[in-house]
Scaffold this active site. Structure first.
Site, PDB file in Angstrom:
ATOM      1  N   ASP A 101      63.890  11.297 106.007  1.00 44.88           N
ATOM      2  CA  ASP A 101      63.894  12.531 105.236  1.00 44.88           C
ATOM      3  C   ASP A 101      64.555  12.384 103.866  1.00 44.88           C
ATOM      4  O   ASP A 101      63.955  12.715 102.839  1.00 44.88           O
ATOM      5  CB  ASP A 101      64.604  13.631 106.034  1.00 44.88           C
ATOM      6  CG  ASP A 101      64.698  14.932 105.270  1.00 44.88           C
ATOM      7  OD1 ASP A 101      63.738  15.720 105.322  1.00 44.88           O
ATOM      8  OD2 ASP A 101      65.721  15.154 104.600  1.00 44.88           O
ATOM      9  N   ALA A 127      61.972  17.506 104.077  1.00 42.78           N
ATOM     10  CA  ALA A 127      60.758  16.679 104.155  1.00 42.78           C
ATOM     11  C   ALA A 127      60.227  16.650 105.581  1.00 42.78           C
ATOM     12  O   ALA A 127      59.016  16.785 105.818  1.00 42.78           O
ATOM     13  CB  ALA A 127      61.050  15.264 103.662  1.00 42.78           C
ATOM     14  N   ASP A 128      61.118  16.476 106.548  1.00 42.81           N
ATOM     15  CA  ASP A 128      60.702  16.483 107.949  1.00 42.81           C
ATOM     16  C   ASP A 128      60.121  17.830 108.344  1.00 42.81           C
ATOM     17  O   ASP A 128      59.127  17.909 109.077  1.00 42.81           O
ATOM     18  CB  ASP A 128      61.907  16.180 108.844  1.00 42.81           C
ATOM     19  CG  ASP A 128      62.285  14.708 108.845  1.00 42.81           C
ATOM     20  OD1 ASP A 128      61.400  13.859 108.681  1.00 42.81           O
ATOM     21  OD2 ASP A 128      63.478  14.412 109.007  1.00 42.81           O
ATOM     22  N   ILE A 129      60.751  18.909 107.891  1.00 44.26           N
ATOM     23  CA  ILE A 129      60.263  20.242 108.235  1.00 44.26           C
ATOM     24  C   ILE A 129      58.896  20.490 107.605  1.00 44.26           C
ATOM     25  O   ILE A 129      57.980  21.026 108.252  1.00 44.26           O
ATOM     26  CB  ILE A 129      61.275  21.309 107.796  1.00 44.26           C
ATOM     27  CG1 ILE A 129      62.576  21.163 108.595  1.00 44.26           C
ATOM     28  CG2 ILE A 129      60.707  22.710 107.979  1.00 44.26           C
ATOM     29  CD1 ILE A 129      63.730  21.977 108.060  1.00 44.26           C
ATOM     30  N   GLY A 180      56.447  18.609 109.667  1.00 46.42           N
ATOM     31  CA  GLY A 180      56.253  19.214 110.979  1.00 46.42           C
ATOM     32  C   GLY A 180      55.371  20.443 110.930  1.00 46.42           C
ATOM     33  O   GLY A 180      54.518  20.650 111.805  1.00 46.42           O
TER      34      GLY A 180
END
Length: 397
Positions: free
Chosen positions: A144, A171-173, A176
């Site tokens: 991230d 970034a991960d969110i 996702g």
């Protein structure tokens, strides 16, 4: 009045996820919230390494508790022939297969989309990588904070000369949410055509999608948005301002609101006509002088008094909150947005219900965070394994 349907949209849909960390686990949790049976495949011993990021929630980290509630945990050794065979047997019962293993891992294990859909064309697969296929970064690991840096988010986040990582795994969110959206679209496509889909998403491209506005600003003006701490880089006044007993975050979006702020809150219409402050651009250009004026006017006022004045002027504002106090936030508490969720080795923790209220389906009912391998025997039995086979597969798990 029509009775609420007891089923959620993805009830009866099985998702098998070869996942770790944040991005794909978050997507899987969103699908579980919608009723999917999400089976999380973890490695023997430690499982998903995100379990140990911190010790905030019993035996698991705050990250893990947040993004893994409502799932079933199955431990399989994918480096062992029998463990890998069990994984493939599990995949053959799935509607959706998700993955964010290391670069090239799914292909080596025969768990990549092309291989799986060659034998089951109706399957929906989605693999998340850092950078995707081709290009100079293909095959590189990505996390991230690295993607926040590479996509330019660090450049525009912080205060003055100091850059900062965003306080959440943005970034991960972003990735996702893209995975969940793509899977839902693919399931609708399958419902219409009978055909599955092979989906590929990258961390870099997911966050780049969210970076469009600052990118366009930089292209159009020749400079990136300034780092301005808690204040908006291109609108003023828009940010937190100290007052007698704390701070209030206010937002003035247009000239009508600016005039009302001056006349009703400041009690000084002449300020609105000051050429330094007559437009959004001029207020941004003279931000230091503007802030100095507002600081002086707000300093003797309590936050409650200032809030009443802002309400009277129809100016948007908020308290400056503290993350640890969110479960007691008056608005969230009044609307019952937190429920207790069981975690391994600890007391239940408060978590929010999904933010979408639907008249067509109910929210999930108290989903628990799974202990490592808690559902291995259960799921293997569903696949038809005998007790002796289950015992052999779970040795050392």
């Amino acid at each position: 009045m029509t009775a609420r349907h007891p089923l959620r949209p993805l009830t009866g849909t099985r998702v098998v996820s070869f996942e770790h960390a944040v991005s794909v686990p978050y997507a899987g949790r969103l699908l579980a919230d919608l009723g999917a049976d999400v089976i999380k495949v973890e490695r023997p011993g430690t499982g998903d390494f995100a379990r140990g990021y911190d010790a905030a929630c019993g035996d698991v980290s705050s990250y893990f508790a947040w993004i893994n509630r409502g799932k079933r945990s199955v431990v399989l050794d994918l480096k062992d022939a029998d463990g890998l065979a069990a994984a493939h047997r599990l995949v053959d019962t799935a509607d959706v297969v998700l993955a964010n293993l290391g670069p090239g891992a799914t292909a080596r294990l025969g768990l990549d989309g092309e291989t799986l859909r060659a034998r089951r064309p109706s399957l929906v697969t989605c693999e998340l990588t850092g950078y995707g296929e081709g290009g100079p970064s293909a095959g590189r690991k990505a996390y991230d904070a690295l993607i926040q840096s590479e996509a330019g988010l660090l450049e525009i986040t912080g205060d003055g000369p100091v850059t900062a990582r965003a306080g959440i795994s943005v970034a991960d969110i972003a990735a996702g949410v893209q995975v969940q959206s793509a899977v839902l679209a693919a399931l609708l496509h399958r419902e219409r055509t009978g055909e599955g889909a092979t989906l590929r998403i990258t961390l870099l491209e997911a966050l780049t999608e969210w970076m469009h506005q600052p990118m366009l600003y930089a292209l159009g003006t020749g400079t990136a948005p300034t780092r301005s701490g808690g204040h908006h880089p291109s609108i003023a006044p828009y940010g937190p301002f100290p007052c007698a007993d704390g701070a209030v975050h206010l937002a003035v979006q247009n000239e009508r609101e600016w005039l009302r702020l001056c006349t009703v809150v400041l009690g000084d219409a002449a300020v609105a006509a000051d050429p330094r402050f007559t437009t959004v651009r001029s207020r941004v250009e003279h931000r230091e002088e503007l802030h100095a004026l507002l600081h002086a006017r707000f300093a003797p006022l309590t936050s409650a008094h200032l809030g009443r004045l802002l309400d009277g002027a129809d100016i948007a504002w908020s308290a400056v909150g503290h993350v640890g106090e969110l479960p007691q936030h008056p608005q969230l508490a009044a609307r019952g947005r937190f429920v207790p969720v069981a975690v391994p080795g600890g007391e239940p923790v408060p978590m929010t219900v999904p933010p979408v209220d639907s008249s067509a389906w109910p929210p999930p009912s108290s989903p628990a965070v799974p202990a490592l391998g808690a559902h291995t025997a259960e799921v293997l039995a569903e696949l038809g394994y005998e007790e002796k086979e289950i015992a052999a597969l779970t040795v050392g798990a």
